[in-house]
Scaffold this motif. Structure first.
Motif, PDB file in Angstrom:
ATOM      1  N   ALA A  76      33.576  21.595  64.651  1.00 28.33           N
ATOM      2  CA  ALA A  76      33.929  20.365  65.356  1.00 28.33           C
ATOM      3  C   ALA A  76      34.685  20.677  66.639  1.00 28.33           C
ATOM      4  CB  ALA A  76      34.770  19.471  64.448  1.00 28.33           C
ATOM      5  N   GLN A  77      35.569  21.652  66.579  1.00 30.00           N
ATOM      6  CA  GLN A  77      36.322  22.052  67.768  1.00 30.00           C
ATOM      7  C   GLN A  77      35.387  22.643  68.824  1.00 30.00           C
ATOM      8  OE1 GLN A  77      39.119  25.195  67.039  1.00 30.00           O
ATOM      9  NE2 GLN A  77      40.336  24.717  68.852  1.00 30.00           N
ATOM     10  N   ALA A  78      34.458  23.480  68.398  1.00 31.96           N
ATOM     11  CA  ALA A  78      33.515  24.096  69.338  1.00 31.96           C
ATOM     12  C   ALA A  78      32.625  23.038  69.979  1.00 31.96           C
ATOM     13  CB  ALA A  78      32.674  25.142  68.615  1.00 31.96           C
ATOM     14  N   ARG A  79      32.197  22.060  69.179  1.00 30.19           N
ATOM     15  CA  ARG A  79      31.358  20.983  69.730  1.00 30.19           C
ATOM     16  C   ARG A  79      32.135  20.142  70.729  1.00 30.19           C
ATOM     17  NH1 ARG A  79      28.318  19.282  64.184  1.00 30.19           N
ATOM     18  NH2 ARG A  79      26.689  20.870  64.304  1.00 30.19           N
ATOM     19  N   ALA A  80      33.417  19.924  70.454  1.00 27.82           N
ATOM     20  CA  ALA A  80      34.241  19.131  71.366  1.00 27.82           C
ATOM     21  C   ALA A  80      34.481  19.862  72.678  1.00 27.82           C
ATOM     22  CB  ALA A  80      35.575  18.794  70.702  1.00 27.82           C
ATOM     23  N   GLN A  81      34.502  21.179  72.633  1.00 28.40           N
ATOM     24  CA  GLN A  81      34.766  21.970  73.832  1.00 28.40           C
ATOM     25  C   GLN A  81      33.490  22.401  74.544  1.00 28.40           C
ATOM     26  OE1 GLN A  81      37.113  25.209  72.357  1.00 28.40           O
ATOM     27  NE2 GLN A  81      38.969  23.977  72.198  1.00 28.40           N
ATOM     28  N   ALA A  82      32.339  22.085  73.987  1.00 27.87           N
ATOM     29  CA  ALA A  82      31.069  22.497  74.583  1.00 27.87           C
ATOM     30  C   ALA A  82      30.867  21.769  75.908  1.00 27.87           C
ATOM     31  CB  ALA A  82      29.933  22.196  73.630  1.00 27.87           C
ATOM     32  N   PRO A  83      30.287  22.474  76.889  1.00 27.95           N
ATOM     33  CA  PRO A  83      30.038  21.814  78.181  1.00 27.95           C
ATOM     34  C   PRO A  83      28.983  20.715  78.009  1.00 27.95           C
ATOM     35  CG  PRO A  83      29.042  24.000  78.140  1.00 27.95           C
ATOM     36  CD  PRO A  83      29.836  23.846  76.880  1.00 27.95           C
ATOM     37  N   THR A  84      29.088  19.725  78.870  1.00 32.41           N
ATOM     38  CA  THR A  84      28.147  18.607  78.803  1.00 32.41           C
ATOM     39  C   THR A  84      26.861  18.916  79.549  1.00 32.41           C
ATOM     40  OG1 THR A  84      29.208  17.610  80.718  1.00 32.41           O
ATOM     41  CG2 THR A  84      29.955  16.888  78.533  1.00 32.41           C
ATOM     42  N   ASN A  85      26.786  20.025  80.265  1.00 33.68           N
ATOM     43  CA  ASN A  85      25.590  20.434  80.979  1.00 33.68           C
ATOM     44  C   ASN A  85      24.470  20.689  79.974  1.00 33.68           C
ATOM     45  OD1 ASN A  85      23.635  21.569  82.550  1.00 33.68           O
ATOM     46  ND2 ASN A  85      24.991  23.062  83.519  1.00 33.68           N
ATOM     47  N   LYS A  86      23.333  20.063  80.179  1.00 33.43           N
ATOM     48  CA  LYS A  86      22.219  20.177  79.252  1.00 33.43           C
ATOM     49  C   LYS A  86      21.229  21.258  79.656  1.00 33.43           C
ATOM     50  CE  LYS A  86      23.278  16.435  76.878  1.00 33.43           C
ATOM     51  NZ  LYS A  86      23.497  16.263  75.507  1.00 33.43           N
ATOM     52  N   LEU A  87      21.530  21.986  80.731  1.00 35.33           N
ATOM     53  CA  LEU A  87      20.620  23.046  81.166  1.00 35.33           C
ATOM     54  C   LEU A  87      20.633  24.185  80.161  1.00 35.33           C
ATOM     55  CD1 LEU A  87      21.364  23.266  84.986  1.00 35.33           C
ATOM     56  CD2 LEU A  87      19.378  22.257  83.877  1.00 35.33           C
ATOM     57  N   PRO A  88      19.522  24.863  80.022  1.00 31.16           N
ATOM     58  CA  PRO A  88      19.512  26.014  79.123  1.00 31.16           C
ATOM     59  C   PRO A  88      20.427  27.104  79.653  1.00 31.16           C
ATOM     60  CG  PRO A  88      17.335  25.680  80.134  1.00 31.16           C
ATOM     61  CD  PRO A  88      18.229  24.603  80.626  1.00 31.16           C
ATOM     62  N   VAL A  89      20.870  27.948  78.794  1.00 33.74           N
ATOM     63  CA  VAL A  89      21.736  29.058  79.176  1.00 33.74           C
ATOM     64  C   VAL A  89      20.897  30.068  79.943  1.00 33.74           C
ATOM     65  CG1 VAL A  89      23.170  30.930  78.290  1.00 33.74           C
ATOM     66  CG2 VAL A  89      23.173  28.711  77.160  1.00 33.74           C
ATOM     67  N   LEU A  90      21.443  30.549  81.036  1.00 37.31           N
ATOM     68  CA  LEU A  90      20.736  31.523  81.864  1.00 37.31           C
ATOM     69  C   LEU A  90      21.167  32.925  81.463  1.00 37.31           C
ATOM     70  CD1 LEU A  90      21.084  29.820  85.354  1.00 37.31           C
ATOM     71  CD2 LEU A  90      19.203  29.647  83.717  1.00 37.31           C
ATOM     72  N   HIS A  91      20.205  33.790  81.318  1.00 37.53           N
ATOM     73  CA  HIS A  91      20.495  35.184  81.020  1.00 37.53           C
ATOM     74  C   HIS A  91      20.121  36.006  82.230  1.00 37.53           C
ATOM     75  CE1 HIS A  91      21.195  34.386  76.770  1.00 37.53           C
ATOM     76  NE2 HIS A  91      20.159  33.559  76.838  1.00 37.53           N
ATOM     77  N   GLN A  92      20.990  36.906  82.629  1.00 40.50           N
ATOM     78  CA  GLN A  92      20.711  37.749  83.782  1.00 40.50           C
ATOM     79  C   GLN A  92      20.774  39.206  83.363  1.00 40.50           C
ATOM     80  OE1 GLN A  92      23.523  36.781  86.797  1.00 40.50           O
ATOM     81  NE2 GLN A  92      22.614  34.792  87.234  1.00 40.50           N
ATOM     82  N   SER A  93      19.876  39.987  83.945  1.00 39.13           N
ATOM     83  CA  SER A  93      19.937  41.423  83.736  1.00 39.13           C
ATOM     84  C   SER A  93      20.253  42.057  85.082  1.00 39.13           C
ATOM     85  CB  SER A  93      18.617  41.953  83.181  1.00 39.13           C
ATOM     86  OG  SER A  93      17.616  41.857  84.164  1.00 39.13           O
ATOM     87  N   ALA A  94      20.458  43.333  85.085  1.00 40.57           N
ATOM     88  CA  ALA A  94      20.822  44.033  86.319  1.00 40.57           C
ATOM     89  C   ALA A  94      19.665  44.071  87.298  1.00 40.57           C
ATOM     90  CB  ALA A  94      21.283  45.449  85.989  1.00 40.57           C
TER      91      ALA A  94
END
Length: 141
Positions: A112-130
C-alpha cells in the motif's frame, strides 16, 4: 501462583495425597504406583510430602479412564506422550500462523505504501544500455 480471585492456578500443588485419592476415586497406593511408573510427578513439600495440582488430578482421572477401558500402563504412557506431542505441535502451529499473519500484514502495508508513492506517469519504464537509447512516444488521447 493464584488468580486475581484468590483460587490457585491449575498447576499449583495444593492437594495432599489423601484428598487427591478421594477426588480421583483412586487408592493412595495407586497414586504412588503411578508416580513410580513416571505417569505423574506430584510436587513435594519441604518435608517430602506429596502435593497434587488440579492438572495432576485431571491427568490421574485420564489414566484411570484409560486403564478402566482396558488399556495397559505402557499404552497409557504412549497415549499420554502422544497427547503431549500433539499439544506441542498445536502450540507451534499457532505460533507459525500468527507469524504468517504478521508477515502478510507487513507485506500488505508495504504494498500500500509503495502504491501510494508510485509516480502517476503512465509511460512504460525506459531501459537504457551503454550502446543504445530508447525513446517512447505516446499519442495523445
Amino acid at each position: 501462583m493464584s488468580s486475581p480471585f484468590g483460587s490457585p492456578s491449575p498447576d499449583a500443588a495444593v492437594y495432599v495425597i489423601s484428598v487427591a485419592a478421594e477426588l480421583t476415586g483412586l487408592h493412595p497406593q495407586t497414586l504412588r504406583a503411578y508416580e513410580r511408573m513416571g505417569l505423574i510427578v506430584p510436587g513435594r513439600t519441604g518435608g517430602g510430602g506429596r502435593r497434587y495440582s488440579h492438572r495432576d488430578l485431571e491427568r490421574l482421572r485420564e489414566i484411570a479412564d484409560l486403564t478402566s477401558a482396558g488399556i495397559g500402563i505402557e499404552g497409557v504412557r504412549r497415549i499420554m506422550a502422544l497427547e503431549l506431542q500433539v499439544d506441542a505441535l498445536r502450540a507451534r502451529n499457532e505460533e507459525l500462523v500468527a507469524e504468517l499473519d504478521a508477515v502478510r500484514r507487513g507485506l500488505a502495508a508495504r504494498l500500500a505504501q509503495a502504491r501510494a508513492q508510485a509516480p502517476t506517469n503512465k509511460l512504460p519504464v525506459l531501459h537504457q544500455s551503454a550502446t543504445q537509447s530508447v525513446v517512447v512516444w505516446r499519442r495523445p488521447g
